[in-house]
Design an enzyme around this catalytic site. Structure first.
Site, PDB file in Angstrom:
ATOM      1  N   GLY A 231     -19.979 -19.196 -33.837  1.00  0.00           N
ATOM      2  CA  GLY A 231     -19.650 -19.314 -35.266  1.00  0.00           C
ATOM      3  C   GLY A 231     -18.266 -18.619 -35.371  1.00  0.00           C
ATOM      4  N   SER A 232     -18.192 -18.315 -36.663  1.00  0.00           N
ATOM      5  CA  SER A 232     -16.723 -17.923 -37.117  1.00  0.00           C
ATOM      6  C   SER A 232     -16.245 -16.564 -36.536  1.00  0.00           C
ATOM      7  CB  SER A 232     -16.549 -17.944 -38.545  1.00  0.00           C
ATOM      8  OG  SER A 232     -17.232 -16.717 -39.194  1.00  0.00           O
ATOM      9  N   GLY A 236     -18.356 -13.143 -36.154  1.00  0.00           N
ATOM     10  CA  GLY A 236     -18.671 -12.529 -34.987  1.00  0.00           C
ATOM     11  C   GLY A 236     -18.130 -11.050 -35.109  1.00  0.00           C
ATOM     12  N   GLU A 253     -19.268 -16.492 -29.238  1.00  0.00           N
ATOM     13  CA  GLU A 253     -18.321 -17.715 -29.085  1.00  0.00           C
ATOM     14  C   GLU A 253     -17.947 -18.091 -30.442  1.00  0.00           C
ATOM     15  OE1 GLU A 253     -17.379 -21.230 -29.189  1.00  0.00           O
ATOM     16  OE2 GLU A 253     -19.429 -21.841 -28.647  1.00  0.00           O
TER      17      GLU A 253
HETATM   18  C1  UN1 Z   1     -18.813 -26.005 -29.611  1.00  0.00           C
HETATM   19  O1  UN1 Z   1     -18.303 -26.615 -30.517  1.00  0.00           O
HETATM   20  O2  UN1 Z   1     -19.586 -24.828 -30.214  1.00  0.00           O
HETATM   21  O3  UN1 Z   1     -17.030 -28.362 -24.807  1.00  0.00           O
HETATM   22  C2  UN1 Z   1     -19.469 -26.355 -28.474  1.00  0.00           C
HETATM   23  C3  UN1 Z   1     -17.549 -29.011 -25.918  1.00  0.00           C
HETATM   24  C4  UN1 Z   1     -18.974 -29.001 -25.792  1.00  0.00           C
HETATM   25  C5  UN1 Z   1     -19.404 -27.835 -26.551  1.00  0.00           C
HETATM   26  C6  UN1 Z   1     -18.936 -27.295 -27.848  1.00  0.00           C
HETATM   27  N1  UN1 Z   1     -19.528 -29.076 -24.474  1.00  0.00           N
HETATM   28  O4  UN1 Z   1     -16.859 -29.579 -26.667  1.00  0.00           O
END
Ligand code: UN1
EC number: 1.2.1.3
Length: 500
Positions: A231-232, A236, A253
């Site tokens: 998320g944002s 995080g 992430e």
């Molecule tokens: C995301 O936007 O959190 O690489 C994941 C990509 C995808 C996953 C994105 N396989 O754009």
């Protein structure tokens, strides 16, 4: 398209007619279903069940755990079209991208079936005679998976498939904006667990409905060994601090602010395809979406012309219709963000080259469709340094490669990046230690649409962690170092003599 409730029923997703969480479709703003947010007591029970399940699951041999993930992949294959439709309905992704997302989850299951036979450590030479040092990777504990609205199926599967083969139990807390697709993906897993048999304990995989309050319960719980949150950056940061405070593990992430450098040696047709999918795909709502574009000044006019032509022919509309390439933004706040982003770019001296409007408002008064925007900016301005999770692309021309690299890295985020060039010096420099500072640095490919085989994640405010393939499975396990003496002596390390 089936009626939403028929679709949910087929996918085994239970809804609560009087629940306090309403889920709307971004397609037209119509309600899809209501769900019930979990109470504190329910979350405590869920965590207790996950803890008990972990105690049993950690002793099931890893390749057998892989068999469960194989069955999950089978269930996802059977439900692929249905889950993809639900994703389109709930997230507003075009059907092709919904199908691609489920495929990503299936691929992740396949990867983890094999990985379940490869959870290996190293053997290390000892400084002592007749001694050996080795590493083992052991299951970690209950894993909480907090997902974002934009990848409700795939990102859950990335984490859950790894966690399950690693011997961990899982609790999903899907985004309150798209809980149904996450729950449908979880239901496929529960069907796999039924088929798997009795050595999969009850409580191995569970879901919790809710928002920030419910996430906090998971994040603060000392019984959750690992929190994986997408998320944002703002979210995080609070997760990172709370989990660190109790010495828990985390995978974060967070924001991306991904860029492309198109050099004087670029193939512009290739660049164009990568730009359009990267900046416009998923209506700019991927962590990996292309947001900043640095073009060598000699290529600028030609490439901008191509971009404008391509953008002018984009089909914006209902994501369930075949010809649509751009669906709606997720909700009204996302539209506000888009509008503010456009204003900020104008205020900072940007020239709007195309797009930037709300469209289809008459047809969908409660659906937020926008024409993806492209700006030419005088330099890399302040607004460009924040992630605006909407389809706005900023172009900045450059004169020399070092200057482009400097601008490229001069943002707080570090997820994905790419260069379009046929010149090996530029390419190698871009992926070298002094090149892109991102977790992913692509060559002649856009920044989005990563395959699950590589490790996914990024540096700086993106969080620094990695998910999916490569050795990301290690994040879901704990390492033990075992020193073994098979002699009849007791020599001490570092040559210490202690009373002999
Ligand atoms: C995301 O936007 O959190 O690489 C994941 C990509 C995808 C996953 C994105 N396989 O754009």
């Amino acid at each position: 398209m089936d009626k939403p409730l028929d679709l949910l029923k087929r996918l085994g997703v239970e809804t609560q007619p009087n629940g306090d969480l309403s889920v709307y479709s971004p397609i037209d703003g119509a309600p899809i279903a209501t769900l019930q947010n979990a109470s504190n007591g329910e979350i405590e029970d869920t965590i207790a069940r996950a803890k008990a399940a972990f105690i049993k699951w950690r002793d099931v041999p890893a390749p057998r755990r892989g068999e469960l993930v194989r069955l999950w992949g089978e269930e996802l294959r059977k439900s692929k079209e249905d889950i993809a439709q639900l994703i389109s309905l709930e997230v507003g992704k075009i059907l092709q991208e919904g199908l691609g997302e489920v495929q990503e989850a299936i691929d992740m299951c396949d990867l983890c079936v094999g990985q379940s036979r490869q959870l290996f450590g190293r053997t290390i030479t000892s400084e002592r005679a007749s001694h050996r040092i080795m590493e083992q990777w052991h299951p970690l504990g209950p894993v909480a998976i907090i997902t974002a609205f934009n990848f409700p199926c795939a990102v859950f599967a990335w984490n859950a498939a790894n966690a399950l083969i690693c011997g961990d139990s899982i609790i999903l807390k899907p985004s309150e904006k798209s809980p149904l697709s996450g729950m449908a993906t979880l239901q496929a897993l529960l069907r796999a667990i039924d088929k798997f048999g009795s050595d999969a304990p009850g409580g191995l995989a569970q879901g919790i409905i809710g928002g920030v309050e419910q996430s906090k319960e998971l994040v603060y719980s000392r019984d959750i060994a690992l929190v994986s949150a997408t998320g944002s950056t703002e979210m995080g940061r609070s997760v990172a601090v709370a989990v660190a405070e109790r010495f828990g593990k985390r995978i974060l992430e967070l924001g991306g602010n991904n860029a492309m450098i198109v050099t004087e040696h670029a193939n512009l047709e290739l660049a164009l395809r990568a730009i359009v999918f990267g900046a416009v795909g998923t209506a700019g709502q991927r962590c990996t979406s292309l947001r900043r574009l640095f073009i060598h000044h000699t290529q600028k006019d030609a490439l901008i012309k191509k971009i404008k032509t391509a953008y002018a022919s984009l089909n914006i509309g209902n994501p369930l219709e075949d010809q649509s390439l751009v669906g709606p933004l997720i909700d009204a706040p996302a539209y506000m963000m888009f509008k503010n982003g456009i204003q900020d770019a104008l205020d900072e001296g940007g020239t709007l080259l195309i797009g930037g409007e709300r469209v289809l408002e008459e047809q969908y008064p409660d659906g937020y469709y926008v024409s993806p925007a492209v700006f030419e900016m005088p330099s890399q301005t302040q607004a460009m340094k924040a992630e605006c999770f909407t389809p706005i692309l900023y172009i900045v021309p450059y004169e020399d490669f070092d200057q482009a690299l400097e601008m490229h890295n001069d943002v707080p985020q570090g997820l994905s990046s790419c260069i379009i060039s046929d010149n090996m010096r530029e390419v190698e420099r871009f992926i070298s230690a002094s090149g892109s500072d991102c977790g992913m640095a692509n060559v002649n490919i856009g920044p989005s649409g990563a395959e699950i085989g590589g490790a996914f994640g990024g540096e700086k405010e993106t969080g620094g962690d990695r998910e999916t393939g490569s050795d990301a499975w290690k994040n879901y396990m704990r390492r033990t170092t075992n020193s073994i003496n098979y002699s009849t002596d007791m020599p001490l390390a570092q040559g210490i003599s202690f009373g002999d």
